[in-house]
Design a protein around this motif. Structure first.
Motif, PDB file in Angstrom:
ATOM      1  N   ASN A  71       5.944  30.556  28.407  1.00 24.57           N
ATOM      2  CA  ASN A  71       7.213  30.265  27.745  1.00 24.57           C
ATOM      3  C   ASN A  71       8.135  29.426  28.628  1.00 24.57           C
ATOM      4  O   ASN A  71       8.794  28.494  28.151  1.00 24.57           O
ATOM      5  CB  ASN A  71       7.910  31.569  27.352  1.00 24.57           C
ATOM      6  CG  ASN A  71       7.147  32.331  26.280  1.00 24.57           C
ATOM      7  OD1 ASN A  71       6.422  31.737  25.484  1.00 24.57           O
ATOM      8  ND2 ASN A  71       7.291  33.647  26.259  1.00 24.57           N
ATOM      9  N   ASN A 130      11.525  36.968  33.198  1.00 25.42           N
ATOM     10  CA  ASN A 130      10.989  37.006  31.833  1.00 25.42           C
ATOM     11  C   ASN A 130       9.833  37.993  31.698  1.00 25.42           C
ATOM     12  O   ASN A 130       9.608  38.544  30.622  1.00 25.42           O
ATOM     13  CB  ASN A 130      10.525  35.610  31.413  1.00 25.42           C
ATOM     14  CG  ASN A 130      11.640  34.757  30.851  1.00 25.42           C
ATOM     15  OD1 ASN A 130      11.850  34.693  29.647  1.00 25.42           O
ATOM     16  ND2 ASN A 130      12.384  34.104  31.724  1.00 25.42           N
ATOM     17  N   GLU A 186       2.216  35.283  29.856  1.00 26.47           N
ATOM     18  CA  GLU A 186       3.008  35.012  28.654  1.00 26.47           C
ATOM     19  C   GLU A 186       4.392  34.493  29.036  1.00 26.47           C
ATOM     20  O   GLU A 186       4.900  33.532  28.437  1.00 26.47           O
ATOM     21  CB  GLU A 186       3.130  36.286  27.818  1.00 26.47           C
ATOM     22  CG  GLU A 186       3.853  36.099  26.491  1.00 26.47           C
ATOM     23  CD  GLU A 186       3.129  35.176  25.522  1.00 26.47           C
ATOM     24  OE1 GLU A 186       3.808  34.596  24.645  1.00 26.47           O
ATOM     25  OE2 GLU A 186       1.895  35.023  25.636  1.00 26.47           O
ATOM     26  N   TYR A 204       2.666  24.859  22.122  1.00 19.09           N
ATOM     27  CA  TYR A 204       3.092  24.302  23.402  1.00 19.09           C
ATOM     28  C   TYR A 204       1.982  23.522  24.100  1.00 19.09           C
ATOM     29  O   TYR A 204       2.244  22.702  24.990  1.00 19.09           O
ATOM     30  CB  TYR A 204       3.535  25.437  24.342  1.00 19.09           C
ATOM     31  CG  TYR A 204       2.402  26.343  24.741  1.00 19.09           C
ATOM     32  CD1 TYR A 204       1.652  26.097  25.879  1.00 19.09           C
ATOM     33  CD2 TYR A 204       2.044  27.431  23.945  1.00 19.09           C
ATOM     34  CE1 TYR A 204       0.582  26.908  26.223  1.00 19.09           C
ATOM     35  CE2 TYR A 204       0.984  28.239  24.281  1.00 19.09           C
ATOM     36  CZ  TYR A 204       0.261  27.973  25.421  1.00 19.09           C
ATOM     37  OH  TYR A 204      -0.805  28.769  25.745  1.00 19.09           O
ATOM     38  N   GLN A 217       6.751  25.878  29.070  1.00 16.88           N
ATOM     39  CA  GLN A 217       6.913  25.122  27.832  1.00 16.88           C
ATOM     40  C   GLN A 217       8.330  24.574  27.698  1.00 16.88           C
ATOM     41  O   GLN A 217       8.531  23.438  27.278  1.00 16.88           O
ATOM     42  CB  GLN A 217       6.583  26.015  26.630  1.00 16.88           C
ATOM     43  CG  GLN A 217       6.951  25.427  25.269  1.00 16.88           C
ATOM     44  CD  GLN A 217       6.154  24.189  24.902  1.00 16.88           C
ATOM     45  OE1 GLN A 217       5.191  23.851  25.574  1.00 16.88           O
ATOM     46  NE2 GLN A 217       6.552  23.520  23.842  1.00 16.88           N
ATOM     47  N   THR A 218       9.310  25.370  28.050  1.00 16.81           N
ATOM     48  CA  THR A 218      10.697  24.945  27.870  1.00 16.81           C
ATOM     49  C   THR A 218      11.236  24.147  29.055  1.00 16.81           C
ATOM     50  O   THR A 218      12.055  23.239  28.872  1.00 16.81           O
ATOM     51  CB  THR A 218      11.616  26.160  27.642  1.00 16.81           C
ATOM     52  OG1 THR A 218      11.461  27.084  28.732  1.00 16.81           O
ATOM     53  CG2 THR A 218      11.256  26.874  26.349  1.00 16.81           C
TER      54      THR A 218
END
Length: 204
Positions: free
Chosen positions: A19, A37, A15, A101, A22-23
């Motif tokens: 994230n 994270n 997870e 995403y 994706q960014t």
């Protein structure tokens, strides 16, 4: 004594990695940031995934392996072409609304690493459109559909479903919609896309 991998920790890692990828993209992502994270240290992250490429492939497999079986089932069942188009569109849009995403994620990696398609093939997550193409050919030969090729029709379906997610900032800008408004537009496309395609190929 060898350590065993904990499923909850692995889910946290995937997870967090999703994230960050994706960014930041594959090149911009850092293992330390992913570890932070996920709430673990970098050594623990490397215990689960030795390098960033393996982690990226795991994130992709985790996400896309949920979608591909749904779509393959639709493409290869005994329903009509019209129902296939409607069901494919509805399922695809519903899934991507939950995993927004994913389209950019795949396109980004394919542009960065064209050999990534080999990973998709190895994981058996490519869509099988052979039955769909044969069904289109049959419907055309019987006069039920306008002359069209199954692969071209499938590309049209895929393109109309993917583009709004890839171009979300652009679409929000020219429609002057916020995130909620964009979601409403996308929900409407389940019907809009299906009926647009069906009306374009059916003999009247």
């Amino acid at each position: 004594m060898a350590r065993t991998k904990d499923e909850n920790t692995e889910e946290q890692i995937l997870e967090a990695a999703k994230n960050v990828f994706q960014t930041k993209g594959m090149d911009g992502a850092r293992m330390q940031e992913i570890a932070d994270n996920a709430g673990i240290n970098k050594a623990m992250l490397h215990y689960y995934y030795r390098n960033k490429q393996l982690l990226f492939e795991a994130v992709f497999k985790s996400a896309f392996s949920l979608l591909a079986p749904q779509l393959n089932k639709i493409l290869n069942d005994d329903s009509s072409i019209e129902d296939k188009i409607r069901n494919f569109t509805t399922n695809y849009i519903s899934f991507i609304m939950k995993h927004p995403y994913l389209p950019n994620f795949i396109i980004q990696e394919l542009n960065r690493n064209p050999d990534f398609i080999i990973t998709i093939q190895k994981n058996n997550t490519l869509l099988n459109i052979e039955k769909f193409k044969a069904q289109v050919d049959l419907e055309v030969s019987q006069g039920n559909l306008k002359p069209t090729k199954g692969d071209q029709l499938f590309i049209n379906i895929l393109s109309l479903n993917i583009f709004p997610f890839v171009a979300k900032p652009l679409i929000k800008a020219f429609t002057k919609e916020d995130d909620k408004g964009f979601e409403r537009l996308i929900e409407q496309r389940k019907t809009e896309v299906s009926e647009f395609i069906i009306n374009s190929i059916k003999q009247h």
